[in-house]
Write a protein that holds these residues in place. Structure first.
Motif: not given
Length: 288
Positions: A56, A64-65, A68, A84, A87, A92, A162, A196-197
């Protein structure tokens, strides 16, 4: 001419790197699980780096977040309990806590050193989320937590993974397996969804395709989408899976309506962005 500054070589793939000028190294250490660095870059501001991969940066982390977290949260509509996995920087967690309906967010990260460093050095990312009374932050192995939660009969409306990339540190690789995804599915309450990423489908097509196949073997509805992240040097992929809801079915108007009802404000994500994400092609290499 700009002054000469030291550079950080960011790993994009095993054969490609991104070189960026840096202003300072705030922290660099080997944790029990991975190499961690927090650096100040010229173009992207402060950045969290794990095992050579930027996780990040201040300049572009919402790109990104927000994708997500929000497509899954909005697809559910009224999430109350959120899990989560990973992260560590708390971003997140920050996004999930924006929803009025949320009563509890359980964040499980294996690396307490990363969470500690984020609290001290990355305030613009977590924005105080760790102190929200609805946040429950646990330092433990994600697989162990899921096993314990299943034994207790816990249920979640949204599960957000994450984690580091499927081709990254070994500590995360097992969490992308079909077996583990099946356990996450068992944790879902009716109407629940997992997101998910999934790394990058252009440089790591085989690894990405494996994750996608695993989702398709577990869930009825599977949505894949991607978005270019400047500091990563590639488009990051996301995959959502559910037996009840499909993010691809939501109109821009419905997404904006649900965000407004939940009191959610965002910097990037919106109804129009949502429909664009769900319809934009996935990056793959053309074979000449």
């Amino acid at each position: 001419m700009s002054p000469i500054r030291p550079v950080w070589i960011e790993t994009v793939s095993w054969h490609t790197s991104l070189v960026m000028q840096i202003e300072a190294i705030r922290l660099m250490k080997r944790t029990k699980y991975q190499e961690m660095a927090i650096i100040d870059t010229v173009d992207f501001g402060r950045a969290l780096v794990l095992d050579g991969f930027i996780q990040s940066t201040y300049a572009d982390e919402p790109y990104y977040h927000e994708p997500l977290v929000h497509p899954a949260m909005v697809a559910h509509g009224s999430p109350a309990r959120v899990l989560i996995l990973g992260g560590g920087e708390g971003a997140a967690l920050r996004e999930a806590l924006k929803y009025k309906s949320v009563r509890e967010v359980v964040m499980v990260d294996i690396d307490g050193d990363v969470v500690k460093a984020a609290k001290e050095h990355l305030p613009a990312m977590h924005q105080g989320a760790f102190d929200d009374p609805r946040a429950k932050v646990l330092i433990m192995d994600g697989q162990a937590y899921v096993e314990e939660a299943l034994a207790r009969g816990e249920k979640f409306d949204v599960v957000i993974m994450d984690l580091t990339d499927p081709y990254g540190p070994e500590i995360a690789q097992g969490l992308y397996s079909a077996q583990f995804l099946g356990k996450l599915k068992a944790l879902l309450a009716q109407g629940g969804i997992v997101v998910t990423q999934a790394g990058d489908s252009f440089f790591f097509e085989e690894e990405y395709s494996n994750v996608l196949r695993n989702f398709a073997s577990v869930f009825k509805y599977v949505a894949e989408y991607n978005l270019w992240i400047p500091s990563f040097g590639y488009a990051v992929n996301f995959i959502a899976g559910s037996d009840w809801v499909d993010p691809r079915a939501l109109s821009a108007e419905e997404v904006d309506k649900r965000l407004a009802q939940q009191g959610v404000s965002t910097l990037f994500y919106s109804g129009r962005v949502h429909t664009a994400l769900m319809n934009f092609p996935i990056y793959k290499k053309f074979r000449g």
